[in-house]
Motif scaffolding. Structure first.
Motif: not given
Length: 306
Positions: A112-113, A117-118, A209-211, A239-240
């Protein structure tokens, strides 16, 4: 349930949620100011100089910050097992790799993060800066909404009104910066109605998505007996992976031309370190406070850095 506190001497006890929130305000303010300085000075240096060092790539900065996060988290876990290599290896195997179901839970906020970002990059290309800045503040309300739905929090009318006022206030604070940018904008870059609608849709989905990602991560942290730092290892692992995908999909050609570490000055490395530190601080805030308080802290940092 006893509140987690930071003990200073025999008498002073400070709740960890206030300690973590204070650190988050300082970190976020420092990151915004340092990032702004690193990007603007690099852009000025590049003007009129064909031989100037190119600006560092945002995708590589995100990727490197995730690597730093996983090293820092593993380091804390290593300290928790008294600096014993065999205990560290056993802990990581049993609690991370040995629990694939728990590991996969952290793929949800990571995905989701990445989506968020995209979508924000897309929105920035389709909307004017003012609309983007104001609309994206909806994440304050979506975070509160998902806290009610997923965590069962109860917010009374004055609390909802205060969140609405916070969202409006942050948007107003951002407007002078937007105005300065808009003064130099190219009139030829005006967007069509369809592009604007697509941009608004992207911001709205990114806000949701952020929430959701933030509240979902809070639910995992507070509903699990696993160490906060083991959870950070799991999150940084994904994340990597997604950070590497972002590097390849967005900046592979630029890396082939000028190298992975193009434009990395001392200030750029400070940005990477602050970004990695921020990810760990946010996880601590979510663990000991909540996402709504995190929203207030980050909003205050925006006011301080405006």
């Amino acid at each position: 349930m006893a509140e987690d506190v930071l003990r200073i001497g025999q008498t002073v006890r400070i709740p960890l949620k206030y300690v973590s929130l204070s650190i988050l305000i300082v970190q976020t303010t420092s990151l915004v100011l340092t990032m702004r300085y690193s990007r603007t000075t690099a852009a000025k240096h590049d003007e009129g100089d064909d031989n100037a060092t190119p600006m560092y790539l945002a995708s590589t900065a995100v990727f490197l910050s995730e690597i730093l996060k996983i090293f820092a988290s593993v380091g804390v876990v290593w300290r928790e097992v008294d600096w014993k290599w065999d205990s560290l290896a056993k802990t990581l195997h049993d609690e991370v790799w040995g629990k694939p179901r728990e590991l996969l839970k952290l793929s949800v906020p990571a995905i989701l993060y990445t989506l968020q970002n995209n979508l924000l990059f897309l929105a920035l290309s389709l909307l004017d800066a003012a609309t983007y800045q104001v609309t994206y503040q909806l994440k304050i309300l979506t975070t509160a909404l998902f806290s009610v739905i997923l965590l069962g929090k109860k917010l009374i009318l004055p609390q909802w009104l205060s969140l609405l006022m916070l969202m409006t206030g942050v948007a107003v604070v951002q407007m002078p910066n937007v105005g300065r940018t808009a003064d130099d904008a190219d009139p030829s870059k005006a967007h069509s109605v369809s592009q604007s609608l697509a941009g608004l849709a992207a911001v709205l989905v990114a806000s949701c998505s952020s929430g959701f990602a933030g509240v979902y991560f809070e639910k995992i942290l507070k509903g699990s007996k696993q160490s906060l730092w083991l959870r950070n290892v799991q999150l940084a692992f994904f994340g990597i992976i997604f950070g590497f995908v972002g590097v390849v999909t967005n900046d592979l050609e630029a890396i082939r031309k000028n190298g992975f570490f193009q434009g990395y000055t001392t200030v750029a490395w400070i940005v990477v370190i602050l970004q990695a530190f921020g990810g760990l601080v946010i996880a601590t805030v979510v663990k000991y406070a909540d996402n709504i308080l995190k929203g207030f802290a980050t909003s205050l940092s925006l006011v301080l850095s405006a």
